[in-house]
Design an enzyme around this catalytic site. Structure first.
Site, PDB file in Angstrom:
ATOM      1  N   GLU A 102      -1.088  -1.168  -4.806  1.00 25.06           N
ATOM      2  CA  GLU A 102      -2.346  -0.318  -5.157  1.00 25.06           C
ATOM      3  C   GLU A 102      -2.142   0.476  -6.092  1.00 25.06           C
ATOM      4  O   GLU A 102      -1.063   1.209  -6.468  1.00 25.06           O
ATOM      5  CB  GLU A 102      -2.882   0.167  -3.881  1.00 25.06           C
ATOM      6  CG  GLU A 102      -4.114   0.687  -4.029  1.00 25.06           C
ATOM      7  CD  GLU A 102      -4.435   1.707  -2.839  1.00 25.06           C
ATOM      8  OE1 GLU A 102      -5.139   1.127  -2.158  1.00 25.06           O
ATOM      9  OE2 GLU A 102      -4.154   2.641  -2.621  1.00 25.06           O
ATOM     10  N   ASP A 135      -2.635   1.242   6.870  1.00 19.95           N
ATOM     11  CA  ASP A 135      -1.875   0.917   5.586  1.00 19.95           C
ATOM     12  C   ASP A 135      -1.265  -0.603   5.715  1.00 19.95           C
ATOM     13  O   ASP A 135      -1.215  -1.045   4.623  1.00 19.95           O
ATOM     14  CB  ASP A 135      -0.595   1.745   5.896  1.00 19.95           C
ATOM     15  CG  ASP A 135      -0.853   3.363   5.849  1.00 19.95           C
ATOM     16  OD1 ASP A 135      -1.421   3.925   5.002  1.00 19.95           O
ATOM     17  OD2 ASP A 135      -0.800   3.580   7.298  1.00 19.95           O
ATOM     18  N   ASP A 179       0.879  -1.169  -0.075  1.00 16.43           N
ATOM     19  CA  ASP A 179       0.127  -0.228   0.010  1.00 16.43           C
ATOM     20  C   ASP A 179       0.915   1.205  -0.087  1.00 16.43           C
ATOM     21  O   ASP A 179       1.542   1.538   1.110  1.00 16.43           O
ATOM     22  CB  ASP A 179      -0.941   0.002   1.440  1.00 16.43           C
ATOM     23  CG  ASP A 179      -1.641   1.343   1.284  1.00 16.43           C
ATOM     24  OD1 ASP A 179      -2.176   1.702   0.132  1.00 16.43           O
ATOM     25  OD2 ASP A 179      -1.961   1.582   2.182  1.00 16.43           O
TER      26      ASP A 179
END
Length: 189
Positions: free
Chosen positions: A68, A141, A7
């Site tokens: 991501e 996160d 992330d």
């Protein structure tokens, strides 16, 4: 399959490693955050993210890295930092010959919770349940990185098989037509 989920972020870059296969129980191997100081120069921060990700790659030897996909936000500065951290993650994996795949936030949410509009609390709760963890992974996160890995394990393999089947079924490209020499034309003045 072992997947390292990333992330991306400049201040906190979430990382999570999950082992699993579609239809089988998932197992969390590791979870954490690569942190950089807010007041450091951008080059130093990106270098620290690279060094942190390299340690995760060395320690866990994933089969694939799921990152991501950066999406548009109103805050351009945030988007730039996220995109830069994302590029570092892709570079680290590609340098080692590890395949990289990108998943959108809504795709990850839908894979983990069943809804592409789930909030962070719902994603974290489902990650905890799916990985049979005693406590929710923190910070968010880290939970998002685990969700990325889960998403890829569940969806990535199917997407790869579909792409391979489509490529196999596609008609072969036509051979280029033979080129004929251009006819000579005489010009008179």
């Amino acid at each position: 399959m072992r997947v390292l989920g990333v992330d991306p972020g400049l201040t906190r870059c979430g990382v999570g490693v999950v082992d699993g296969a579609p239809g089988r129980p998932l197992r969390m191997v590791g979870v954490g955050v690569v942190r950089t100081p807010v007041d450091a120069e951008i080059g130093v921060r990106l270098l620290q993210i690279e060094q942190g990700l390299e340690q995760w790659l060395d320690e866990h030897e994933p089969d694939l890295v799921a990152v991501e996909r950066v999406f548009a936000q109103h805050n351009v500065r945030t988007v730039m930092g996220t995109a830069q951290a994302s590029a570092v993650a892709m570079l680290c994996a590609t340098r080692r010959g590890i395949p990289v795949t990108l998943h959108t936030p809504s795709e990850v949410k839908a894979a983990v919770t069943g809804s592409g509009r789930a909030d962070k609390a719902q994603v974290t709760a489902m990650v905890q349940r799916l990985l049979r963890l005693d406590a929710p992974p923190k910070p968010a996160d880290a939970a998002d990185a685990l969700a990325l890995a889960i998403c890829h394990i569940w969806r990535g393999g199917a997407q790869g098989r579909i792409a391979a089947a489509l490529a196999k079924a596609a008609p072969a490209p036509a051979a280029p037509a033979a080129r004929r020499p251009a006819a000579r034309q005489e010009y008179r003045r």
